[in-house]
Write a protein that holds these residues in place. Sequence first.
Motif, PDB file in Angstrom:
ATOM      1  N   THR A   3       1.091  -1.544   0.031  1.00 49.98           N
ATOM      2  CA  THR A   3       0.157  -0.470  -0.397  1.00 49.98           C
ATOM      3  C   THR A   3       1.150   1.493  -0.179  1.00 49.98           C
ATOM      4  O   THR A   3       0.397   2.708   0.246  1.00 49.98           O
ATOM      5  CB  THR A   3      -0.899  -0.254   1.255  1.00 49.98           C
ATOM      6  N   ARG A   4       2.098   1.017  -0.519  1.00 45.53           N
ATOM      7  CA  ARG A   4       2.889   1.965   0.248  1.00 45.53           C
ATOM      8  C   ARG A   4       2.224   3.049  -1.876  1.00 45.53           C
ATOM      9  O   ARG A   4       2.050   2.933  -2.104  1.00 45.53           O
ATOM     10  CB  ARG A   4       4.469   1.977  -0.461  1.00 45.53           C
ATOM     11  N   PRO A   5       2.242   4.115  -1.116  1.00 45.42           N
ATOM     12  CA  PRO A   5       1.948   5.546  -2.299  1.00 45.42           C
ATOM     13  C   PRO A   5       3.293   5.302  -3.620  1.00 45.42           C
ATOM     14  O   PRO A   5       4.508   4.634  -2.869  1.00 45.42           O
ATOM     15  CB  PRO A   5       2.281   6.557  -1.920  1.00 45.42           C
ATOM     16  N   GLY A   6       2.852   4.959  -4.910  1.00 49.42           N
ATOM     17  CA  GLY A   6       3.406   5.176  -6.178  1.00 49.42           C
ATOM     18  C   GLY A   6       4.661   6.148  -6.386  1.00 49.42           C
ATOM     19  O   GLY A   6       4.721   7.448  -5.419  1.00 49.42           O
ATOM     20  N   LYS A   7       5.640   5.532  -7.419  1.00 53.76           N
ATOM     21  CA  LYS A   7       6.508   7.411  -7.433  1.00 53.76           C
ATOM     22  C   LYS A   7       6.598   7.096  -8.679  1.00 53.76           C
ATOM     23  O   LYS A   7       6.116   7.077  -9.393  1.00 53.76           O
ATOM     24  CB  LYS A   7       7.668   6.330  -7.495  1.00 53.76           C
ATOM     25  N   VAL A  37       1.471   0.034 -12.244  1.00 50.14           N
ATOM     26  CA  VAL A  37       2.637   0.780 -13.017  1.00 50.14           C
ATOM     27  C   VAL A  37       1.473   1.537 -14.332  1.00 50.14           C
ATOM     28  O   VAL A  37       0.840   0.629 -14.990  1.00 50.14           O
ATOM     29  CB  VAL A  37       4.144   0.701 -13.327  1.00 50.14           C
ATOM     30  N   LEU A  38       1.412   2.896 -14.502  1.00 50.25           N
ATOM     31  CA  LEU A  38       1.403   3.420 -15.016  1.00 50.25           C
ATOM     32  C   LEU A  38       2.755   4.366 -16.236  1.00 50.25           C
ATOM     33  O   LEU A  38       3.763   4.009 -16.298  1.00 50.25           O
ATOM     34  CB  LEU A  38       0.740   4.683 -15.663  1.00 50.25           C
ATOM     35  N   TRP A  94       2.509   3.212 -10.072  1.00 54.44           N
ATOM     36  CA  TRP A  94       3.751   4.142 -10.656  1.00 54.44           C
ATOM     37  C   TRP A  94       3.539   4.388 -11.481  1.00 54.44           C
ATOM     38  O   TRP A  94       2.674   3.762 -12.310  1.00 54.44           O
ATOM     39  CB  TRP A  94       4.713   2.916 -10.229  1.00 54.44           C
ATOM     40  N   VAL A  95       4.261   5.494 -11.430  1.00 55.01           N
ATOM     41  CA  VAL A  95       3.859   6.507 -13.796  1.00 55.01           C
ATOM     42  C   VAL A  95       5.321   6.595 -13.375  1.00 55.01           C
ATOM     43  O   VAL A  95       5.865   6.721 -13.009  1.00 55.01           O
ATOM     44  CB  VAL A  95       3.413   7.554 -13.306  1.00 55.01           C
ATOM     45  N   VAL A  96       5.612   5.506 -14.747  1.00 51.57           N
ATOM     46  CA  VAL A  96       7.641   5.890 -15.835  1.00 51.57           C
ATOM     47  C   VAL A  96       6.854   6.461 -16.671  1.00 51.57           C
ATOM     48  O   VAL A  96       5.861   5.978 -17.620  1.00 51.57           O
ATOM     49  CB  VAL A  96       7.512   4.784 -15.545  1.00 51.57           C
ATOM     50  N   CYS A  97       7.524   7.358 -16.731  1.00 53.98           N
ATOM     51  CA  CYS A  97       7.174   8.848 -17.763  1.00 53.98           C
ATOM     52  C   CYS A  97       8.772   8.792 -19.034  1.00 53.98           C
ATOM     53  O   CYS A  97       9.958   9.240 -18.515  1.00 53.98           O
ATOM     54  CB  CYS A  97       6.885  10.014 -17.503  1.00 53.98           C
ATOM     55  N   ASP A  98       8.666   8.287 -20.350  1.00 49.37           N
ATOM     56  CA  ASP A  98       9.589   8.404 -21.013  1.00 49.37           C
ATOM     57  C   ASP A  98       9.095   9.499 -21.409  1.00 49.37           C
ATOM     58  O   ASP A  98       8.582  10.282 -22.321  1.00 49.37           O
ATOM     59  CB  ASP A  98       8.917   7.715 -22.582  1.00 49.37           C
ATOM     60  N   PHE A 130       5.191  20.344  -8.583  1.00 47.62           N
ATOM     61  CA  PHE A 130       4.705  19.078  -9.034  1.00 47.62           C
ATOM     62  C   PHE A 130       6.266  18.506  -9.407  1.00 47.62           C
ATOM     63  O   PHE A 130       6.876  19.581 -10.728  1.00 47.62           O
ATOM     64  CB  PHE A 130       3.803  18.883  -9.867  1.00 47.62           C
ATOM     65  N   ARG A 131       7.451  17.284  -8.921  1.00 46.88           N
ATOM     66  CA  ARG A 131       8.448  17.327  -9.813  1.00 46.88           C
ATOM     67  C   ARG A 131       8.477  16.041  -9.668  1.00 46.88           C
ATOM     68  O   ARG A 131       8.483  14.991  -8.890  1.00 46.88           O
ATOM     69  CB  ARG A 131       9.664  18.060  -8.829  1.00 46.88           C
ATOM     70  N   PRO A 132       9.183  15.065 -10.395  1.00 43.10           N
ATOM     71  CA  PRO A 132       9.083  13.618 -10.459  1.00 43.10           C
ATOM     72  C   PRO A 132      10.209  13.132  -8.790  1.00 43.10           C
ATOM     73  O   PRO A 132      10.442  14.365  -8.464  1.00 43.10           O
ATOM     74  CB  PRO A 132      10.853  12.876 -12.059  1.00 43.10           C
ATOM     75  N   ASP A 133       9.371  11.848  -8.886  1.00 48.43           N
ATOM     76  CA  ASP A 133      10.662  11.433  -7.799  1.00 48.43           C
ATOM     77  C   ASP A 133      12.255  10.917  -7.765  1.00 48.43           C
ATOM     78  O   ASP A 133      12.566  11.216  -6.738  1.00 48.43           O
ATOM     79  CB  ASP A 133      10.215  10.287  -7.259  1.00 48.43           C
TER      80      ASP A 133
END
Length: 209
Positions: A3-7, A37-38, A94-98, A130-133
Amino acid sequence: MNTRPGKFITVEGVEGVGKSTNINLMAKLIRDAGHEVLLTREPGGTRLGERVRQILLDKAEDTMSPMTELMLMFAARAQHVEELIKPALADGQWVVCDRFTDSSYAYQGGGRGLGDETVAMLETLALGDFRPDLTLILDLDVATGLSRATADAEADRFESEERAFFEKVRTAFLDRVATSDRYRLIDASGNMEEVQAQITSLMTEVLSK
Ligand code: TMP
């Protein structure tokens, strides 16, 4: 269930550094650790953003000014963050952005010469704080990257630029690393196994936190 929040993780680099293969590996590692993951990309990610992307990459738009280019990047980004990224994070994914804002610093700030301050102003306006982790910067010499990027596809408006443009982009990416501890520099010059070993070790560290 975890349940940890996504990065929010972004992956950056000059064309041909191998972002796609490594993003797929990252997604697998995140899923294997039990998270949703998105995967998304910039410019793009939303319907509006993908339409803006078409304009940005269209070689017919050969009179586009650097400032127009920058503002279109941020228009697509503002929509992407509000419509897709923030809701996914709020949902625990989690979100991974190209690519993300660091590409604007590198391509528009560095490559087009608009400078960091102009990009920073738009960043504040469009994203607030708002910035990436975490941001991975994949680094490879420009000649090798370009030969990989243009080997199998027709060049788009950016890929049609001269090598000197991409040298400025690469330098700007490398300069970003010192500005925050959210950056991790990945040496993308080795073979696929070597690069993937670096990614796996980093992701194992990130997933264990
Ligand atoms: P891609 O090749 O990674 O799909 O990205 C499309 C192009 O858009 C790539 O050449 C880099 C460029 N770009 C910028 O110039 N500024 C930006 O802020 C972003 C996100 C991409």
